[in-house]
Design an enzyme around this catalytic site. Structure first.
Site, PDB file in Angstrom:
ATOM      1  N   GLU A 235      27.252  21.170 -55.082  1.00 29.89           N
ATOM      2  CA  GLU A 235      26.364  21.740 -56.096  1.00 29.89           C
ATOM      3  C   GLU A 235      26.831  21.306 -57.487  1.00 29.89           C
ATOM      4  O   GLU A 235      28.019  21.280 -57.784  1.00 29.89           O
ATOM      5  CB  GLU A 235      26.367  23.270 -56.033  1.00 29.89           C
ATOM      6  CG  GLU A 235      25.478  23.901 -57.107  1.00 29.89           C
ATOM      7  CD  GLU A 235      25.427  25.418 -57.028  1.00 29.89           C
ATOM      8  OE1 GLU A 235      24.793  25.927 -56.087  1.00 29.89           O
ATOM      9  OE2 GLU A 235      26.044  26.081 -57.890  1.00 29.89           O
TER      10      GLU A 235
ATOM     11  N   PRO B 176      23.357  21.685 -64.804  1.00 34.71           N
ATOM     12  CA  PRO B 176      23.049  20.879 -65.995  1.00 34.71           C
ATOM     13  C   PRO B 176      24.050  21.143 -67.126  1.00 34.71           C
ATOM     14  O   PRO B 176      24.195  22.284 -67.566  1.00 34.71           O
ATOM     15  CB  PRO B 176      21.641  21.358 -66.399  1.00 34.71           C
ATOM     16  CG  PRO B 176      21.091  22.046 -65.193  1.00 34.71           C
ATOM     17  CD  PRO B 176      22.267  22.645 -64.499  1.00 34.71           C
TER      18      PRO B 176
ATOM     19  N   GLY C 170      16.933  34.652 -59.002  1.00 35.57           N
ATOM     20  CA  GLY C 170      17.661  34.329 -60.227  1.00 35.57           C
ATOM     21  C   GLY C 170      18.277  35.543 -60.872  1.00 35.57           C
ATOM     22  O   GLY C 170      17.926  36.693 -60.572  1.00 35.57           O
TER      23      GLY C 170
ATOM     24  N   ALA D 258      12.134  36.395 -54.456  1.00 38.09           N
ATOM     25  CA  ALA D 258      12.271  35.041 -53.923  1.00 38.09           C
ATOM     26  C   ALA D 258      11.293  34.800 -52.780  1.00 38.09           C
ATOM     27  O   ALA D 258      10.765  33.686 -52.628  1.00 38.09           O
ATOM     28  CB  ALA D 258      13.710  34.810 -53.455  1.00 38.09           C
TER      29      ALA D 258
ATOM     30  N   GLN E  16      26.344  32.943 -51.140  1.00 36.32           N
ATOM     31  CA  GLN E  16      27.184  33.127 -52.312  1.00 36.32           C
ATOM     32  C   GLN E  16      28.618  32.751 -51.930  1.00 36.32           C
ATOM     33  O   GLN E  16      28.990  32.758 -50.753  1.00 36.32           O
ATOM     34  CB  GLN E  16      27.107  34.608 -52.735  1.00 36.32           C
ATOM     35  CG  GLN E  16      27.982  35.015 -53.897  1.00 36.32           C
ATOM     36  CD  GLN E  16      27.494  34.420 -55.198  1.00 36.32           C
ATOM     37  OE1 GLN E  16      27.721  33.241 -55.438  1.00 36.32           O
ATOM     38  NE2 GLN E  16      26.836  35.210 -56.028  1.00 36.32           N
TER      39      GLN E  16
END
Length: 629
Positions: free
Chosen positions: A21, A24, A112, A131, A184
């Site tokens: 993973e 940005p 999120g 979600a 997670q």
């Protein structure tokens, strides 16, 4: 390729796989550094990568850009995160459209976290609350194009600690269309395995991918554990606390702890590991090395083709490319991105590809002038220039203007000959040795499916001064097995090839398949590469101040020398290609720079007077007469 299919393949073969993973970065330099790291980490062999969603504004756009670059340029199967946070429906539509155009086929659908300025999560007007709603919407809009992953929480999440409620939510997400689960981060492996058992008992049968956070420093380890509210076993605390101020020791001990955890997961039959890299490579690489999941020499663990495939839209079936961009994969992808179709099975004699203009795609030398001068110095003689190439061949330099990545082990068997050519002033840009039936599993030359054999013709691309071109053409004419192209910056082309069609220089034979010819030499693409090759040299010259000896020297080479490619068509001959160049020597290599006067009409367009063995050559006396008069 869908992630669920990759996971199924891993389960079928019993071979572990892993993924990374990235997120940005916030600065332009950070983005470029991450691209460079992604490029290097590609060779570790991840099954896929994912890129987190930068909620709001520029970071959201950057996520889409990074997905496109990773997928199309670096050939990394990419999964784009997409969240409901601050996302009205139009933004979701725009993000999905960009992912589709990039060739991306995988989405990780998340609710999120709440924005930093809000304590609780809240849906925006016209947005999605959960979600599962996002999963349903993606399925409604795109059918089966996107494989959709969802998040799992073995130890609860910020706003919900009740495991029964979380398990129900997870089941709803899967029932809505989620085909795999990414968890997670955690460090309590026993709790994770127990949670997996509960998922299975609840009827959740899709693959579960454990999220692994390598340990970089003690402070970061503690901070991330607190942030995710994950339980840290006492054994880990006791091992790391005494060395917390020694980062190197923490990484080493952390590597052992994380690898032990991963091994227990693999032994339980869960064969995919997902690493939260935090945009760093070292700690992740250390764990993978400890698990024995990487190659010893850093070469890709599996190569479908001898060059890196693009996974951009409509490019997955592409399997033929010119060899000229062997060391410049990114610029080839950029200049061909607007093609309606890509070569599959054969290049084709009638094909007339339109390569994008250099300026339109930002093709040129990267890095600042200062960085490039620091890297390659300030050459003032041809010997200085040749020594830069020799340092690259000796792996003392990681790049050249014509090569964006380090020299590979493929060149080792011909490296002495390449060094010798450069010592004689012939500057080598690209090469490949002859290969006669290496197994497709060969760690150096191998590519393609198992059980096959691969072949190569010897290939050499070299910069040659104009005064040596007549001699070189005569030498080539004496060996009918050798073909060549030579062209200067102004487009004066010499060749002895019988046609403008393609000449396969790499091919493979595999059980149950037609012969694959993925690398070719061909006229139109060579002329397109010519423009690019001379541009890189000119850009290098422009790194130096005007009127400097370095700039004048490099510009002189670019303005007057020829770019020559040579193919020895007998693939049994390993070193025959070098016999053609035996004893060929550039004069005055140690002299201070002086403009080289070549035999040209006005010093630009050569005068072709005769044809020798199928190749045009310069008549020296006639050329000199024209220049003098």
């Amino acid at each position: 390729m869908h992630i669920k299919d990759k996971l199924a393949e891993s389960a079928r073969t019993g071979k572990p796989s892993f993924s990374f993973e990235f997120f940005p970065p916030k600065t332009v330099q950070g983005v470029q550094n991450l691209y460079d790291r992604m490029d290097r980490m590609h060779d570790l062999g991840p099954a896929f990568i994912d890129i987190t969603w930068g909620a709001g504004g520029n970071l959201a756009s950057l996520t889409c850009e990074m997905v496109n670059v990773a997928q199309t340029v670096y050939g990394l199967e990419t999964c784009m995160h997409l969240t409901c946070t601050d996302m009205e429906r139009k933004k979701v539509d725009d993000a999905l459209k960009e992912a589709y155009k990039a060739g991306c086929t995988n989405i990780l659908a998340l609710r999120g976290d709440p924005p930093r300025d809000k304590e609780k999560w809240q849906a925006v007007d016209g947005g999605f609350h959960y979600a599962k709603d996002l999963v349903k919407y993606i399925k409604e809009q795109y059918g089966d194009h996107f494989d959709i992953g969802v998040a799992g929480y073995p130890e609860g999440c910020d706003d919900q600690k009740d495991q029964e409620i979380l398990m129900e939510h997870l089941k709803e997400k899967v029932d809505a269309g989620g085909t795999f689960i990414v968890t997670q981060m955690f460090y309590d492996v026993d709790n994770f395995l127990s949670w997996v058992d509960r998922c299975r008992a609840r009827g959740i049968t899709v693959p579960i991918v454990p999220g692994i956070m390598p340990i970089q420093t003690h402070a970061a380890f503690i901070r991330r554990a607190k942030w995710s509210n994950c339980h840290v076993p006492e054994k880990w605390i006791n091992a790391l606390e005494p060395i917390k101020n020694d980062d190197a020791a923490v990484r080493e001990v952390g590597k052992d702890l994380v690898a032990e955890m991963c091994q227990k997961i693999l032994s339980a039959g869960i064969l995919q590991l997902h690493f939260y890299t935090m945009n760093l490579a070292q700690s992740t690489r250390m764990v993978l090395d400890e698990l024995g999941l990487t190659s010893k020499d850093g070469t890709p663990t599996k190569k479908p083709l001898p060059w890196r495939q693009s996974l951009g839209l409509h490019r997955r079936e592409e399997d033929v490319r010119p060899i000229f961009w062997k060391n410049r994969n990114k610029t080839y992808v950029a200049r061909t991105q607007d093609w309606d179709e890509f070569p599959n099975g054969r290049w084709g004699d009638s094909r007339s590809p339109a390569f994008g203009e250099l300026d339109a795609y930002g093709i040129g030398l990267k890095g600042t002038n200062e960085q490039n001068i620091k890297l390659w110095g300030k050459p003032e003689t041809l010997r200085d220039v040749a020594n830069i190439f020799i340092r690259f061949l000796n792996k003392e330099l990681q790049s050249l203007p014509w090569s964006e990545s380090p020299l590979t082990s493929e060149a080792d068997e011909i490296r002495p000959e390449l060094i010798d050519l450069n010592k004689r002033g012939l500057l080598t840009l690209t090469s490949q040795p002859a290969v006669n039936g290496a197994k497709s599993s060969d760690p150096v030359h191998g590519w393609g499916p198992q059980g096959g054999y691969v072949y190569q013709k010897a290939y050499l691309e070299v910069l040659v001064p104009p005064e040596l071109i007549p001699d070189l053409i005569q030498r080539i004419g004496k060996d009918p097995g050798v073909t060549f192209y030579a062209v200067n910056k102004d487009g004066d082309l010499r060749t002895n090839t019988p046609s403008a069609g393609p000449n396969a220089v790499t091919w493979g034979v595999f059980p149950g398949k037609e012969i694959v010819q993925p690398t070719i030499v061909e006229t139109v693409s060579f002329l397109a590469w010519k423009d690019e090759a001379f541009r890189f040299g000119t850009d290098w010259a422009d790194c130096h101040p005007p009127q400097s000896r370095s700039r004048e020297l490099i510009n002189s080479i670019m303005d007057q020398w020829y770019l020559v490619n040579i193919v020895h068509n007998d693939f049994h001959s390993t070193h025959g290609i070098f016999d053609v160049l035996e004893g060929l020597q550039v004069k005055n290599m140690d002299s201070p720079f002086a403009t080289i006067k070549s035999y040209t009409n006005g010093y630009h367009q050569p005068i072709v007077q005769a044809k020798l063995n199928g190749a045009y050559k310069i008549d020296d006396d006639a050329a000199q007469s024209e220049v003098l008069n």
